[in-house]
Design a protein around this motif. Sequence first.
Motif: not given
Length: 197
Positions: A114-122, A127-133
């Motif tokens: 959600v948003g720019d992951p590189v900036e968010s990580f820094k 924030q993110f969505e997972l699509e896993g088993h």
Amino acid sequence: MNDTLDDYQEKRDFTGTPEPSGAAKKASPPHALQFCIQKHDASHLHYDFRLELQGTLKSWAVPKGPSLDPQVKRLAVQVEDHPLDYAAFEGHIPEGHYGAGDVIVWDRGVWKPVGDPVESFKKGRLQFELEGHKLQGSWSLVRSQQEGKKQLWFLIKHQDDAARAESDFDVLTQRPESVISGRILKPRPAKHTPGKA
């Protein structure tokens, strides 16, 4: 070779461990970002949560494993980046090697930032969505302000359709198997101390 893998490679002797070295650098077209969670029976049983970002797997050791309960914050200790092909690694890391013990792929799939992951990580708030088993829906990784040798984060499930109260459903005990092999890690027997029953 990817400079962010220096720590990963310095800790391992690839002539003696079956783990991927990450030395083969492949140019890949744009694709969905992968995530994986490896259950790792090393000196302590824990779960390694990994998100693909900028050509490596950003990695956190989650001692108690993820929870589907939004009321439960799980400590996540940031560790060295891992190569992308580590996401499919299952096997036994031999005694005497870094991280010795058994590894299974407990969950894997794709993640959507959600948003720019590189900036968010820094900034320390991903924030993110997972699509896993096993894991789906909205999640956050939030960096703690606590100073220390390791970066401490918290892995938090958001309230959505995939959320479950831990008292109703504990995904770790209900779904212990590998999503690749179906294998279940059996806890290693406790070491016997002479003179003690």
